[in-house]
Design a protein around this motif. Structure first.
Motif, short mmCIF file in Angstrom:
data_model
loop_
_atom_site.label_atom_id
_atom_site.label_comp_id
_atom_site.label_asym_id
_atom_site.label_seq_id
_atom_site.Cartn_x
_atom_site.Cartn_y
_atom_site.Cartn_z
N ASN A 224 0.65 -1.18 0.01
CA ASN A 224 0.07 0.13 -0.02
C ASN A 224 0.92 1.28 -0.06
N GLY A 272 -4.40 -1.69 -1.86
CA GLY A 272 -5.97 -1.92 -2.03
C GLY A 272 -6.37 -1.02 -1.10
N CYS A 273 -7.47 -1.01 -0.34
CA CYS A 273 -7.98 -0.12 0.59
C CYS A 273 -8.02 -0.81 2.07
N LYS A 339 -13.20 -10.07 3.34
CA LYS A 339 -12.60 -10.56 1.94
C LYS A 339 -13.77 -11.50 1.42
N THR A 348 -13.89 -4.84 8.74
CA THR A 348 -13.80 -4.58 7.35
C THR A 348 -13.37 -3.13 6.97
N THR A 404 -14.57 -5.44 -1.80
CA THR A 404 -14.05 -6.72 -1.60
C THR A 404 -14.02 -7.62 -2.81
N ARG A 405 -12.90 -8.40 -2.99
CA ARG A 405 -12.78 -8.94 -4.34
C ARG A 405 -13.69 -10.20 -4.50
N ASP A 427 -11.63 1.11 -7.98
CA ASP A 427 -11.14 -0.19 -7.56
C ASP A 427 -10.38 -0.28 -6.54
N ARG A 429 -9.76 -2.64 -4.72
CA ARG A 429 -8.98 -3.93 -4.40
C ARG A 429 -8.06 -4.23 -5.79
N ARG A 430 -7.88 -3.27 -6.72
CA ARG A 430 -7.34 -3.53 -7.92
C ARG A 430 -7.48 -4.74 -8.55
N ALA A 431 -8.95 -5.05 -8.67
CA ALA A 431 -9.47 -6.42 -9.13
C ALA A 431 -10.00 -6.49 -10.38
#
Ligand code: NAD
Length: 451
Positions: A224, A272-273, A339, A348, A404-405, A427, A429-431
């Motif tokens: 991060n 991610g966050c 998750k 979370t 959440t991914r 995004d 989670r960069r998902a």
């Protein structure tokens, strides 16, 4: 073996059900009557893939469920303590472990046969040998080692793949105060002949668990921090940076173990966050507090937590690049669980993200495939609307935030394709594939300004 497991949460119930699957006779015990009734009727009190079928398979055969610790200790050879150990804001809260140890000790007082007590909860080094041993000895009037065994066996399962993790563990750590305890643990884990096992003392077993979680948390905060710098510099996408890192041989999964499903370490080197869940945040905080008390501060881990606490707030900052004010802006929040594949919302990042959005005046509509009920109960805020499906959640959204991914969210680019006024997608989670989304923002990404 005849085993009693105290606590039917994510760890206790999964352990109980899986140990039945491996051929042991198991009694799962909880002091929450409603939970016990639910489990007895074959319903899991939380969402975990594959748990319910296995529970139903063994209920009434190798597996029983009860509320009485005393009877379960008398009817078994070994008791696993799997109750919660939250962080109370200052240090680890061992009150439930102590209370359960007290009841087990009292039960041992009039049990003539040798019994082994094993702590499976995550506890700071010295807990099993220290307070747990003292309480058991005081309440039973017996001596650890001579009259009963005492061990520490940390659990490494990951929610969302807990059954798989328990039935095919990457390692088993067996701490004991003496050889007899470790031999008992050897019998417990005899049905796992191919799993690497480490036999050690209780303090080391406790430390191994914290070290594992602290290392994962460090990986995430490290990624991060790199992502945040990528954003500041511009023209660098942290996803590509990490892809380059992941090619290193030391981050690839064990090739020599075909079919091995455990996520490699590289999964944690991703921006991610922020991390959440019932383990990493509380365990890292407890270890920092423990180090502080021992006169050995842990500044690396303190920084890991500081970086993590800032990550959820970056979502609002990314949105603000597109909206002068978030007042009245319709924002769809995708994912509430910490998750994917779980309904667990403990720590979370979704909650601080939603609170930021509400404070900024946004109209929030949230969706999660499993965690809506838990999130509703935790948020208790009528301003948040909950959608029954991904499609309904994003229907008229001006902005979409992925928290959440969940694999279901991979449909997002298709669902948004062709919209005349596409929403901004942040995004967290960069998902997602950024090239397939018209207005994309991601943690650790900022397009380079043309000079
Ligand atoms: P949890 O909160 O889901 O479950 C704890 C259970 O203990 C609850 O069902 C509660 O009703 C029961 N309980 C509380 N007091 C009791 C009492 N006096 N008698 C009997 N039962 C009682 O907790 P969890 O997530 O299963 O975690 C348990 C431990 O395992 C913690 O130390 C945690 O750090 C560790 N751990 C958790 C995970 C995970 O992914 N959740 C993974 C590895 C280790």
């Amino acid at each position: 073996m005849r085993i009693s497991v105290i606590g039917t949460g994510y760890v206790g119930l999964v352990s109980g059900v899986c140990l039945s699957e491996k051929g042991h006779q198991v009694c799962c015990v909880d002091n929450d009557q409603a939970k016990v009734d639910k489990i007895r009727s074959g319903v899991a009190p939380f969402f975990e893939e594959g748990l319910e079928p296995l529970l139903r398979k063994h209920l009434g055969r190798g597996l029983t469920v009860a509320t009485d610790i005393r009877a379960s200790v008398h009817d078994s050879e070994m008791t696993l303590i799997a109750v919660g150990t939250p962080f109370d804001g200052r240090e680890i809260d061992l009150s439930t472990v102590r209370e359960v140890a007290r009841q087990i000790g009292a039960a041992l007082r009039d049990k003539p046969a040798y019994h082994t007590v094993v702590v499976k909860s995550t506890v700071v080094p010295g807990t099993t040998d220290g307070p747990v041993r003292a309480i058991l000895e005081r309440e039973s009037g017996k001596k650890a080692g001579a009259d009963f065994g005492l061990g520490m066996n940390p659990e490494f399962l990951t929610e969302g793949q807990a059954i798989e993790d328990f039935l095919e563990p990457d390692r088993i750590v067996m701490g004991g105060i003496d050889a007899r305890t470790v031999e008992a643990l050897d019998r417990l884990y005899a049905p796992f002949p191919d799993t690497p096992k480490l036999r050690t003392n209780c303090r080391t077993a406790e430390m191994i668990k914290y070290t594992s979680n602290a290392m994962l948390a460090t990986a995430i905060s490290f990624a991060n921090e790199v992502g945040n710098l990528c954003e500041a510099l511009g023209g660098i996408d942290v996803v590509e940076v990490m892809a380059g890192l992941h090619l290193a041989a030391y981050l690839r999964p064990y090739a020599e173990r075909p079919g091995y499903v455990q996520a490699p370490l590289s999964a944690f080197f991703g921006a991610g966050c922020g991390f959440g869940g019932s383990c990493l945040p509380k365990d890292v905080k407890a270890l920092i507090a423990h180090g502080e008390r021992a006169g050995s501060p842990m500044p690396v881990l303190a920084a890991v937590m500081e970086t993590n606490q800032g990550q959820p707030h970056r979502i609002e900052a990314l949105l603000r690049k597109h909206f002068a004010s978030l007042q009245g802006i319709r924002v769809a929040v995708l994912g509430l669980a910490f998750k994917p594949d779980t309904d667990d919302i403990r720590e979370t990042p979704a909650l601080p993200i939603i609170r930021d959005l509400l404070a900024a005046g946004a109209a929030v509509r949230a969706y999660d495939p499993a965690a809506v009920a838990n999130a509703k109960a935790a948020l208790r805020d009528d301003r948040v609307a909950f959608a029954a499906s991904l499609e309904a959640c994003i229907a008229d959204a001006q902005a979409v935030v992925l928290v959440t991914r969940w694999s279901e969210f991979q449909k997002l680019p298709d669902l948004l394709a062709g919209r005349p006024q596409p929403p901004v997608v942040v995004d967290g989670r960069r998902a997602l594939d950024k090239t397939r989304i018209a207005r994309y923002e991601g943690i650790g990404l900022r397009a380079q300004e043309t000079p």
